[in-house]
Each structure stands twice: as structure tokens, then as C-alpha cells.
Design a protein around this motif. Structure first.
Motif, PDB file in Angstrom:
ATOM      1  N   SER A  55       0.952  -1.109   0.125  1.00 39.35           N
ATOM      2  CA  SER A  55       0.002  -0.073  -0.129  1.00 39.35           C
ATOM      3  C   SER A  55       0.899   1.022   0.036  1.00 39.35           C
ATOM      4  N   LYS A  56       2.094   1.040   0.383  1.00 40.70           N
ATOM      5  CA  LYS A  56       2.994   2.286   0.190  1.00 40.70           C
ATOM      6  C   LYS A  56       3.761   2.218  -1.169  1.00 40.70           C
ATOM      7  N   LEU A  58       4.114   2.814  -5.223  1.00 42.03           N
ATOM      8  CA  LEU A  58       3.614   3.694  -6.197  1.00 42.03           C
ATOM      9  C   LEU A  58       2.355   4.534  -5.504  1.00 42.03           C
ATOM     10  N   ASP A  59       1.348   4.594  -6.350  1.00 43.55           N
ATOM     11  CA  ASP A  59       0.291   5.543  -5.816  1.00 43.55           C
ATOM     12  C   ASP A  59      -1.141   4.620  -6.049  1.00 43.55           C
ATOM     13  N   VAL A  60      -2.055   4.945  -5.072  1.00 40.92           N
ATOM     14  CA  VAL A  60      -3.321   4.048  -5.476  1.00 40.92           C
ATOM     15  C   VAL A  60      -3.748   4.022  -6.906  1.00 40.92           C
ATOM     16  N   LYS A  61      -3.643   5.034  -7.506  1.00 44.83           N
ATOM     17  CA  LYS A  61      -4.557   4.905  -9.036  1.00 44.83           C
ATOM     18  C   LYS A  61      -3.588   3.760  -9.769  1.00 44.83           C
ATOM     19  N   THR A  62      -2.363   3.960  -9.570  1.00 40.21           N
ATOM     20  CA  THR A  62      -1.221   2.949 -10.187  1.00 40.21           C
ATOM     21  C   THR A  62      -1.516   1.462  -9.840  1.00 40.21           C
ATOM     22  N   ARG A  63      -1.571   1.359  -8.467  1.00 37.16           N
ATOM     23  CA  ARG A  63      -2.034   0.037  -7.943  1.00 37.16           C
ATOM     24  C   ARG A  63      -3.092  -0.469  -8.376  1.00 37.16           C
ATOM     25  N   ALA A  91      -9.950   5.133  -5.709  1.00 38.93           N
ATOM     26  CA  ALA A  91      -8.786   5.642  -6.871  1.00 38.93           C
ATOM     27  C   ALA A  91      -9.243   6.801  -7.672  1.00 38.93           C
ATOM     28  N   GLN A 145      11.048   0.818  -8.019  1.00 37.06           N
ATOM     29  CA  GLN A 145       9.718   0.790  -8.371  1.00 37.06           C
ATOM     30  C   GLN A 145       9.307  -0.294  -9.386  1.00 37.06           C
TER      31      GLN A 145
END
Length: 181
Positions: A55-56, A58-63, A91, A145
Motif C-alpha cells: 500500500s506504500k 507507487l500510488d493508489v491509482k497505479t496500484r 482511486a 519501483q
């Protein structure tokens, strides 16, 4: 109907109950995936531990974009349903973006590279070429990343496979891999 039993929180093994309560505290509900995994406290701990650590990444949208691409590659209706819900409600991705993500792409130039790479990692079971790595680096992703993208593919592949083996009852608005995005 699910081929493996999905215990209630009360009927889950004692070692799984605190983890399920933490999931409920975070999400407000305990999705069937977590209750299914709860049959094995070790598997549930691994799933939630990996999920929490990533959850840490990248960012939530990319995940969420990666989760959608991997679920489509693996044909997992449960995960497509869950991540379509999360992508649109958490997201805040548009329906058009969700459709692109399911096809292994993104309308966001930076995210497109990560999603294409993740879809290829999933489809090729990690057997990507030098050009694939170079493209991700050229887009500005660090080696850390890249490792995170692969970890997200692995996390999502685990849940895809578990849900396909169990044929987990879908507890989100249903999305089918066989239907066009």
C-alpha cells in the motif's frame, strides 16, 4: 457457489479473527476473499502483510490500474469486480480508464508504461525482455519501483488464483473478464 467454504468472522480460526477484525476496521466490511483466506491463518497473514506493505508502493491509482490489468490477464471475475469497485470509488478512475487498464493500458502516459509492463509480466510469467525493462526505466521508474510493480503482479496473481480455485462468491458489483471492458 464457492467451491471452498467462506467462514464468517465468528467461524474463522482463532488466529485469523484479529486479522479479519483489522480488515473490517480498515474497509468497514470483510470481503469474501479475506474470509476465504482466513481458513489458513498463515495465508491470511501473508496476504494482508503483503497488501499492507505494498500500500506504500507507487500510488493508489497505479496500484488499482495494475490490479485490473492482472485480473484481466488471469481472467479473475472476483478481482475484476473488486478492483473495478475500488478503482472507481477509492482511486476515482473513470470508466474509460478502467476499460483501458483491463486491456493493459492507461490514458495517463506515465501509468501506461507501468500497466503495460505489469500486464506483460503477468501474461509472460515474468519472462520479459531487456527492451521491456528499458522502457520502464526510460519512463522514469526506478529499479525499486520496478520491483514494486512485480510485487504487485505477484500479490494480485495470488488473489486471482485463489479466487479462481475457490470460485469465490463475488460480493461486489459483478464484472466479467469475458465481457468487453
Amino acid at each position: 457457489m464457492s467451491r471452498l467454504s467462506i467462514p464468517s468472522v465468528d467461524d474463522a480460526p482463532a488466529a485469523s479473527k484479529p486479522i479479519l477484525e483489522a480488515v473490517k476496521g480498515q474497509l468497514g466490511v470483510v470481503p469474501n476473499l479475506f474470509r476465504l483466506a482466513a481458513q489458513s491463518p498463515a495465508a491470511l497473514q501473508a496476504l494482508t502483510g503483503l497488501n499492507g506493505a505494498l500500500s506504500k508502493a507507487l500510488d493508489v491509482k497505479t496500484r488499482e490500474r495494475i490490479a485490473l490489468a492482472v485480473a484481466q490477464v488471469n481472467g479473475c471475475d472476483y478481482c475484476l469486480s473488486a478492483h473495478t469497485y475500488l478503482a472507481t470509488n477509492l482511486a476515482k478512475l473513470s470508466p474509460d480508464e478502467v476499460a483501458l487498464n483491463r486491456s493493459g493500458r492507461s490514458g495517463d502516459v506515465q501509468a501506461d508504461v507501468a500497466v503495460r509492463f505489469a500486464a506483460k509480466v503477468a501474461a509472460e510469467r515474468g519472462h520479459v525482455g531487456e527492451a521491456d525493462i528499458a522502457a520502464v526505466k526510460l519512463a522514469g521508474y526506478s529499479e525499486a519501483q520496478i520491483v514494486e510493480i512485480v510485487a504487485l503482479v505477484a500479490e494480485n496473481t495470488f488473489t486471482n488464483y485463489l479466487n479462481e480455485v475457490a470460485r469465490t462468491d463475488i460480493d461486489f458489483p459483478v464484472v466479467r473478464a469475458s465481457e468487453a471492458a
